[in-house]
Design an enzyme around this catalytic site. Structure first.
Site, PDB file in Angstrom:
ATOM      1  N   LYS A  52       2.407  -6.790  -4.477  1.00 18.56           N
ATOM      2  CA  LYS A  52       3.312  -7.368  -3.482  1.00 18.56           C
ATOM      3  C   LYS A  52       2.723  -8.632  -2.863  1.00 18.56           C
ATOM      4  O   LYS A  52       3.437  -9.611  -2.614  1.00 18.56           O
ATOM      5  CB  LYS A  52       3.627  -6.336  -2.394  1.00 18.56           C
ATOM      6  N   GLN A  96       3.752   1.630   3.428  1.00 15.06           N
ATOM      7  CA  GLN A  96       3.674   2.164   2.065  1.00 15.06           C
ATOM      8  C   GLN A  96       3.615   3.692   2.081  1.00 15.06           C
ATOM      9  O   GLN A  96       2.808   4.287   2.784  1.00 15.06           O
ATOM     10  CB  GLN A  96       2.440   1.595   1.360  1.00 15.06           C
ATOM     11  N   ASP A 119      12.419  -2.385   3.203  1.00 18.19           N
ATOM     12  CA  ASP A 119      12.441  -1.301   2.215  1.00 18.19           C
ATOM     13  C   ASP A 119      13.816  -0.644   2.148  1.00 18.19           C
ATOM     14  O   ASP A 119      14.130   0.049   1.186  1.00 18.19           O
ATOM     15  CB  ASP A 119      11.389  -0.236   2.561  1.00 18.19           C
TER      16      ASP A 119
END
Length: 291
Positions: A52, A96, A119
């Protein structure tokens, strides 16, 4: 059989995003800024977050990485989420997953400001998506739909069977595929579904997102079907330097000859998940969802 090349499409999308970012900067706009919060040292999470950061550099984004050890308290993590919510320089951020067992994943997700939830996991964004409002769509479902669109896969009137009902992939994808933009008739199957093999054989578009390596065999796929493999399970291998390899949810060698289109693992859905996060961050930076 045509291979759906997620790497190629993701590279094209990166170029498109980079061009938009360059134009934004030329016009005096703010550089999009994506932050990631990583708890512990899970191998898969470490790899994903590292990618990322590289992706951000490639398209001209700023990126930040916030690290915590496994023993971070839920209160400490929630305090950091609140800090990121109130940092005007950060357009979007992710926490995460998975998180350690002593931390409530859902509580952390709900603490994220929906306007920065790139997300697409927050209930507000999921709810907006369900009723067709502008929303940050979960990266993997968005990436799958984008792949189908860019390969001109006909979806209207087709039977779509999704094996897997997670809140991250299966459920949101079922909504997207049934909406007017795609017009599929959707069935969501799972481990308790009866006659699963027969149901899978009825699919014009079969999405395997159950998290079980090589679960979908050749006898579960009808001739000419489109198969999307979302699985990414690490299995031990003595043939790679890392000592492991990625396996999808589809037994590729058996299934591929029966398909009109199929995504490989790796190189199919995975790269699209990453680039979809960049897509959402650009939307956040330019106030395209919440105005």
């Amino acid at each position: 059989m045509e291979l759906i090349d997620g790497k190629k499409v993701a590279a094209e999308m990166k170029q498109e995003i980079a061009a938009k970012v360059a134009k934004l900067k030329e016009q005096g706009g703010k550089t999009p800024h994506l932050a990631a919060v990583l708890v512990g040292h899970d191998g898969g999470s470490e790899t994903y977050v590292a990618y990322k950061i590289k992706d951000c550099e490639a398209v001209g984004f700023k990126s930040s990485l916030v690290r915590f050890e496994d023993d971070v308290t839920e209160e400490e993590l929630l305090a950091k989420v609140d800090e990121l919510n109130n940092d005007d320089d950060i357009d979007g951020f992710i926490v995460q997953l998975p998180l350690p067992a002593h931390i409530n994943d859902q509580k952390v997700i709900e603490a994220i400001n929906p306007k920065k939830d790139v997300d697409g996991f927050h209930p507000e964004n999921l709810g907006r998506m369900v009723i067709g409002m502008p929303a940050f769509v979960s990266a993997t479902p968005f990436g799958i739909v984008e792949l189908l669109n860019r390969y001109n896969v006909e979806t209207s009137g087709k039977n779509c069977v999704i094996v897997g009902r997670s809140n991250i992939v299966g459920r949101p994808l079922s909504i997207l595929m049934s909406q007017k933009a795609n017009n599929c008739t959707v069935t969501v199957a799972h481990s308790r579904t009866k006659n699963l093999e027969e149901l899978c054989r009825s699919a014009d578009i079969l999405v395997a997102a159950i998290g079980s390596p090589e679960f979908v065999k050749g006898n579960m796929v009808k001739e000419g079907a489109v198969v999307v493999d979302v699985g990414t399970t690490r299995v031990k291998s003595d043939k790679t330097k890392s000592g492991w390899k990625l396996k999808g949810d589809v037994l590729f060698d058996e299934v591929a000859p029966r398909c009109s289109f199929i995504t490989p693992v790796p190189g199919g859905v995975g790269p699209m998940t990453r680039v979809s996060l960049l897509h959402n961050t650009l939307l956040a930076a330019t106030n395209q969802i919440y105005r």
